[in-house]
Write a protein that holds these residues in place. Structure first.
Motif, PDB file in Angstrom:
ATOM      1  N   GLU A 265       6.213  20.781 -20.782  1.00 14.14           N
ATOM      2  CA  GLU A 265       6.645  20.184 -19.525  1.00 14.14           C
ATOM      3  C   GLU A 265       7.900  19.339 -19.687  1.00 14.14           C
ATOM      4  OE1 GLU A 265       5.427  20.716 -16.691  1.00 14.14           O
ATOM      5  OE2 GLU A 265       3.333  21.303 -16.865  1.00 14.14           O
ATOM      6  N   SER A 266       8.254  19.008 -20.921  1.00 10.30           N
ATOM      7  CA  SER A 266       9.332  18.077 -21.237  1.00 10.30           C
ATOM      8  C   SER A 266       8.905  16.662 -20.884  1.00 10.30           C
ATOM      9  CB  SER A 266      10.633  18.460 -20.526  1.00 10.30           C
ATOM     10  OG  SER A 266      11.661  17.575 -20.890  1.00 10.30           O
ATOM     11  N   CYS A 267       8.820  16.341 -19.608  1.00 11.77           N
ATOM     12  CA  CYS A 267       8.378  15.006 -19.187  1.00 11.77           C
ATOM     13  C   CYS A 267       7.036  15.127 -18.460  1.00 11.77           C
ATOM     14  CB  CYS A 267       9.395  14.369 -18.247  1.00 11.77           C
ATOM     15  SG  CYS A 267      10.955  13.933 -19.017  1.00 11.77           S
ATOM     16  N   LEU A 268       6.147  14.189 -18.724  1.00 15.12           N
ATOM     17  CA  LEU A 268       4.906  14.134 -17.959  1.00 15.12           C
ATOM     18  C   LEU A 268       4.439  12.695 -17.872  1.00 15.12           C
ATOM     19  CD1 LEU A 268       1.725  15.298 -19.894  1.00 15.12           C
ATOM     20  CD2 LEU A 268       3.794  14.562 -21.042  1.00 15.12           C
ATOM     21  N   PHE A 269       3.766  12.377 -16.773  1.00 17.42           N
ATOM     22  CA  PHE A 269       3.283  11.022 -16.543  1.00 17.42           C
ATOM     23  C   PHE A 269       1.971  10.787 -17.289  1.00 17.42           C
ATOM     24  CE2 PHE A 269       6.104  11.327 -12.852  1.00 17.42           C
ATOM     25  CZ  PHE A 269       6.688  10.058 -12.869  1.00 17.42           C
ATOM     26  N   VAL A 270       1.820   9.557 -17.783  1.00 19.53           N
ATOM     27  CA  VAL A 270       0.564   9.091 -18.358  1.00 19.53           C
ATOM     28  C   VAL A 270       0.118   7.885 -17.539  1.00 19.53           C
ATOM     29  CG1 VAL A 270      -0.588   8.152 -20.392  1.00 19.53           C
ATOM     30  CG2 VAL A 270       1.226   9.865 -20.664  1.00 19.53           C
ATOM     31  N   VAL A 271      -1.063   7.980 -16.929  1.00 23.49           N
ATOM     32  CA  VAL A 271      -1.583   6.917 -16.064  1.00 23.49           C
ATOM     33  C   VAL A 271      -2.987   6.536 -16.522  1.00 23.49           C
ATOM     34  CG1 VAL A 271      -0.194   7.557 -14.062  1.00 23.49           C
ATOM     35  CG2 VAL A 271      -2.390   8.666 -14.422  1.00 23.49           C
ATOM     36  N   GLU A 272      -3.544   5.526 -15.883  1.00 24.81           N
ATOM     37  CA  GLU A 272      -4.878   5.062 -16.272  1.00 24.81           C
ATOM     38  C   GLU A 272      -5.985   5.850 -15.598  1.00 24.81           C
ATOM     39  OE1 GLU A 272      -5.501   0.857 -16.007  1.00 24.81           O
ATOM     40  OE2 GLU A 272      -3.419   0.401 -16.516  1.00 24.81           O
ATOM     41  N   SER A 273      -5.853   6.064 -14.302  1.00 26.46           N
ATOM     42  CA  SER A 273      -6.947   6.614 -13.494  1.00 26.46           C
ATOM     43  C   SER A 273      -6.754   8.085 -13.182  1.00 26.46           C
ATOM     44  CB  SER A 273      -7.054   5.821 -12.183  1.00 26.46           C
ATOM     45  OG  SER A 273      -7.787   6.520 -11.204  1.00 26.46           O
ATOM     46  N   ALA A 274      -7.862   8.828 -13.125  1.00 23.47           N
ATOM     47  CA  ALA A 274      -7.815  10.242 -12.763  1.00 23.47           C
ATOM     48  C   ALA A 274      -7.284  10.430 -11.342  1.00 23.47           C
ATOM     49  CB  ALA A 274      -9.197  10.876 -12.891  1.00 23.47           C
ATOM     50  N   LEU A 275      -7.620   9.513 -10.429  1.00 29.04           N
ATOM     51  CA  LEU A 275      -7.114   9.631  -9.061  1.00 29.04           C
ATOM     52  C   LEU A 275      -5.601   9.448  -9.023  1.00 29.04           C
ATOM     53  CD1 LEU A 275      -9.790   7.854  -6.822  1.00 29.04           C
ATOM     54  CD2 LEU A 275      -9.474  10.290  -7.262  1.00 29.04           C
ATOM     55  N   ASP A 276      -5.061   8.599  -9.906  1.00 28.75           N
ATOM     56  CA  ASP A 276      -3.609   8.462 -10.000  1.00 28.75           C
ATOM     57  C   ASP A 276      -2.989   9.768 -10.484  1.00 28.75           C
ATOM     58  OD1 ASP A 276      -3.693   5.815  -9.196  1.00 28.75           O
ATOM     59  OD2 ASP A 276      -3.790   5.039 -11.228  1.00 28.75           O
ATOM     60  N   ALA A 277      -3.614  10.384 -11.481  1.00 32.32           N
ATOM     61  CA  ALA A 277      -3.091  11.648 -12.012  1.00 32.32           C
ATOM     62  C   ALA A 277      -3.136  12.742 -10.948  1.00 32.32           C
ATOM     63  CB  ALA A 277      -3.887  12.065 -13.245  1.00 32.32           C
ATOM     64  N   ILE A 278      -4.235  12.812 -10.195  1.00 30.12           N
ATOM     65  CA  ILE A 278      -4.352  13.827  -9.142  1.00 30.12           C
ATOM     66  C   ILE A 278      -3.288  13.589  -8.071  1.00 30.12           C
ATOM     67  CG2 ILE A 278      -5.829  14.694  -7.288  1.00 30.12           C
ATOM     68  CD1 ILE A 278      -8.234  14.138  -9.104  1.00 30.12           C
ATOM     69  N   THR A 279      -3.052  12.327  -7.733  1.00 27.58           N
ATOM     70  CA  THR A 279      -2.015  11.991  -6.751  1.00 27.58           C
ATOM     71  C   THR A 279      -0.653  12.472  -7.213  1.00 27.58           C
ATOM     72  OG1 THR A 279      -3.248  10.040  -6.006  1.00 27.58           O
ATOM     73  CG2 THR A 279      -0.894  10.111  -5.507  1.00 27.58           C
ATOM     74  N   LEU A 280      -0.307  12.229  -8.470  1.00 31.31           N
ATOM     75  CA  LEU A 280       0.981  12.665  -9.003  1.00 31.31           C
ATOM     76  C   LEU A 280       1.092  14.184  -9.018  1.00 31.31           C
ATOM     77  CD1 LEU A 280       1.320  10.087 -11.908  1.00 31.31           C
ATOM     78  CD2 LEU A 280       2.855  10.284  -9.947  1.00 31.31           C
ATOM     79  N   GLU A 281      -0.002  14.855  -9.352  1.00 28.58           N
ATOM     80  CA  GLU A 281       0.005  16.319  -9.342  1.00 28.58           C
ATOM     81  C   GLU A 281       0.240  16.845  -7.921  1.00 28.58           C
ATOM     82  OE1 GLU A 281      -0.275  18.673 -11.655  1.00 28.58           O
ATOM     83  OE2 GLU A 281      -0.782  17.560 -13.468  1.00 28.58           O
ATOM     84  N   GLN A 282      -0.361  16.185  -6.931  1.00 27.35           N
ATOM     85  CA  GLN A 282      -0.148  16.587  -5.541  1.00 27.35           C
ATOM     86  C   GLN A 282       1.315  16.420  -5.141  1.00 27.35           C
ATOM     87  OE1 GLN A 282      -4.455  15.703  -3.316  1.00 27.35           O
ATOM     88  NE2 GLN A 282      -2.653  14.570  -2.734  1.00 27.35           N
ATOM     89  N   ILE A 283       1.931  15.341  -5.605  1.00 27.53           N
ATOM     90  CA  ILE A 283       3.334  15.100  -5.304  1.00 27.53           C
ATOM     91  C   ILE A 283       4.203  16.159  -5.963  1.00 27.53           C
ATOM     92  CG2 ILE A 283       5.247  13.481  -5.675  1.00 27.53           C
ATOM     93  CD1 ILE A 283       3.268  11.203  -5.376  1.00 27.53           C
ATOM     94  N   GLY A 284       3.716  16.705  -7.096  1.00 32.70           N
ATOM     95  CA  GLY A 284       4.452  17.763  -7.762  1.00 32.70           C
ATOM     96  C   GLY A 284       4.883  17.450  -9.179  1.00 32.70           C
ATOM     97  N   TYR A 285       4.254  16.431  -9.811  1.00 36.57           N
ATOM     98  CA  TYR A 285       4.645  16.038 -11.161  1.00 36.57           C
ATOM     99  C   TYR A 285       3.445  16.115 -12.102  1.00 36.57           C
ATOM    100  CZ  TYR A 285       8.841  14.396  -8.866  1.00 36.57           C
ATOM    101  OH  TYR A 285      10.006  14.352  -8.129  1.00 36.57           O
ATOM    102  N   PRO A 286       3.649  16.649 -13.313  1.00 44.75           N
ATOM    103  CA  PRO A 286       2.537  16.765 -14.267  1.00 44.75           C
ATOM    104  C   PRO A 286       2.054  15.398 -14.714  1.00 44.75           C
ATOM    105  CG  PRO A 286       4.624  17.275 -15.336  1.00 44.75           C
ATOM    106  CD  PRO A 286       4.919  17.142 -13.876  1.00 44.75           C
ATOM    107  N   ALA A 287       0.734  15.242 -14.856  1.00 47.89           N
ATOM    108  CA  ALA A 287       0.184  13.930 -15.204  1.00 47.89           C
ATOM    109  C   ALA A 287      -1.159  14.082 -15.907  1.00 47.89           C
ATOM    110  CB  ALA A 287       0.013  13.069 -13.941  1.00 47.89           C
ATOM    111  N   ILE A 288      -1.425  13.155 -16.817  1.00 47.91           N
ATOM    112  CA  ILE A 288      -2.739  13.033 -17.444  1.00 47.91           C
ATOM    113  C   ILE A 288      -3.204  11.597 -17.292  1.00 47.91           C
ATOM    114  CG2 ILE A 288      -2.218  14.857 -19.107  1.00 47.91           C
ATOM    115  CD1 ILE A 288      -1.889  12.683 -21.224  1.00 47.91           C
ATOM    116  N   ALA A 289      -4.509  11.367 -17.411  1.00 48.67           N
ATOM    117  CA  ALA A 289      -5.067  10.022 -17.258  1.00 48.67           C
ATOM    118  C   ALA A 289      -5.833   9.623 -18.512  1.00 48.67           C
ATOM    119  CB  ALA A 289      -5.978   9.956 -16.033  1.00 48.67           C
ATOM    120  N   LEU A 290      -5.710   8.334 -18.871  1.00 49.52           N
ATOM    121  CA  LEU A 290      -6.388   7.800 -20.056  1.00 49.52           C
ATOM    122  C   LEU A 290      -7.832   7.421 -19.771  1.00 49.52           C
ATOM    123  CD1 LEU A 290      -3.573   5.366 -21.283  1.00 49.52           C
ATOM    124  CD2 LEU A 290      -4.029   7.691 -22.090  1.00 49.52           C
ATOM    125  N   ASN A 291      -8.164   7.184 -18.493  1.00 50.25           N
ATOM    126  CA  ASN A 291      -9.491   6.700 -18.102  1.00 50.25           C
ATOM    127  C   ASN A 291      -9.783   5.309 -18.652  1.00 50.25           C
ATOM    128  OD1 ASN A 291     -10.494   8.817 -16.437  1.00 50.25           O
ATOM    129  ND2 ASN A 291     -10.785  10.079 -18.257  1.00 50.25           N
TER     130      ASN A 291
END
Length: 422
Positions: A265-291
């Motif tokens: 992906e080159s760049c991807l977001f790392v966030v705390e919450s799964a809902l944050d990751a799902i939100t970013l994916e909906q916007i169109g950006y790859p993301a994973i969550a640490l939980n």
């Protein structure tokens, strides 16, 4: 949203004005998109489009007319010759993604993206126009449109698809496989569906990430499956008197959506919450969550995968003391493993300022989806540029404390091509 433009019901407009050379440029550009599916035009991300409601999908497609005109080198900053009458003095203007001719159009009558799809490709009905626009302007649009054409059967009502969710007599019995009768699809339960709508999570995302509803002694939980089959997040949706999360003892926490690490992906977001990751994916950006703020060790365990795939993590932790502290520590430890990354610092002088007023991305999205999307895009674009730059001091962490972090390297005006979003 208002219904389709009234011009959909008219016969196709006839181009009668040769002075309107811009319309041929637009047609040529759209036909190039039709022929060359790999064209560099930045299409709407597939996950973002499929996760949106139907009306929102139409808005997303219509909003691309401005970009298409610019890509076709049409000067939309000034009036254009109208192609539909002998317009000798330019009288057609663009505003809010539509075109209006002050000479030949009735008040309120406009031409939008779907009118031009109708004109150039002979798509008579609005359904045909939308499908053709999807083929041209959405990632994997040909397959999406093909599926939509084939899937003509009515969707079963929620009354017929809701399973009978049993209430477990004990917690130990309830922690079972997600296909057990103790769970229900989240979108098929009225309470959890309303909760997801409130949080800005779409039906498409609920299905994609297999979100479930679980009830124990009168309290309903949103169930979010994670990477390990043994670990799922149970999020208390409504009962403020009980803990926000209920995790099973002895089951190690795992990341959410870490399959993103397997893709270049080159760049991807790392966030705390799964809902944050799902939100970013909906916007169109790859993301994973640490939980969790203290669980970034799970990401560090993937350092070999991150390096081998050339990934550039964008750390977008929560806007609180714990989130900021864990973000700095995670960035330092990634650097110690030879991984370059980028930390978003919540600063009034920095980019993505709309995120400053809330705790996390999902809360910002609930407040204003468009402003949140703009802020996330700013962060992603700056990080994308920085990912192509080898800093003079590779140990020095890169953050967004600067109003423009590129100033740190003295190259704020350098134009770097952003990587294509997956």
């Amino acid at each position: 949203m208002a219904g389709p433009n009234k011009s959909f019901n008219k016969k196709p407009d006839v181009i009668v004005n040769n002075r309107a050379t811009w319309i041929r440029k637009l047609e040529e550009f759209l036909r190039r998109l039709e022929i060359d599916g790999t064209h560099s035009f930045l299409r709407i991300p597939k996950h973002r489009f499929q996760g949106a409601e139907k009306n929102k999908q139409v808005q997303m497609l219509k909003a691309l007319l401005d970009t298409l005109m610019k890509q076709a080198q049409v000067p939309t900053e000034r009036n254009l010759h109208c192609p539909f009458h002998d317009d000798r003095h330019p009288s057609m203007t663009m505003r809010n993604h539509v075109l209006h001719c002050f000479s030949c159009h009735e008040p309120g009558e406009t031409r939008d993206l779907f009118d031009f799809v109708k004109l150039f490709f002979g798509a008579k009905s609005f359904a045909e126009q939308k499908l053709k626009a999807i083929e041209l302007l959405v990632e994997d649009g040909a397959n999406i449109a093909r599926t939509m054409r084939v899937n003509t059967k009515a969707t079963p009502s929620s009354k017929n698809t809701v399973s009978n969710m049993k209430r477990p007599a004990s917690a130990s019995r309830s922690f079972s496989a997600l296909n057990s009768p103790y769970y229900r699809r989240a979108w098929n339960d009225e309470d959890s569906r309303n909760y997801l709508i409130q949080r800005g999570i779409s039906a498409g995302s609920a299905a994609q990430y297999n979100l479930k509803c679980w009830e124990y002694k009168g309290t309903k939980y949103l169930v979010i499956p994670c990477d390990s089959s043994d670990f799922i997040v149970r999020r208390n949706m409504f009962d403020s008197k009980k803990e926000k999360f209920w995790l099973m003892r002895g089951v190690p926490v795992s990341l959410f959506n870490s399959n993103r690490l397997q893709i270049n992906e080159s760049c991807l977001f790392v966030v705390e919450s799964a809902l944050d990751a799902i939100t970013l994916e909906q916007i169109g950006y790859p993301a994973i969550a640490l939980n969790g703020t203290k669980l970034y060790g799970k990401l560090l365990e993937k350092s070999n995968v991150i390096r081998s795939n050339g990934l550039y993590p964008i750390l977008l932790m929560d806007n609180d003391a714990a989130g900021k502290d864990s973000g700095r520590k995670l960035l330092e430890q990634l650097r110690a493993k030879g991984i370059r990354g980028y930390l978003h610092e919540y600063s009034d002088a920095g980019i993505g300022k709309f995120l400053n007023s809330t705790k996390d991305v999902n809360e910002s999205y609930q407040l204003d989806p468009d402003e949140t999307t703009n802020s996330v895009q700013e962060i992603f674009q700056i990080a994308s540029e920085l990912s192509h730059i080898q800093p003079a001091n590779p140990v020095h962490p890169v953050t967004t404390t600067f109003s423009n972090p590129l100033l740190k390297f003295g190259i704020a005006d350098m134009r770097i091509e952003f990587p294509k979003q997956k």
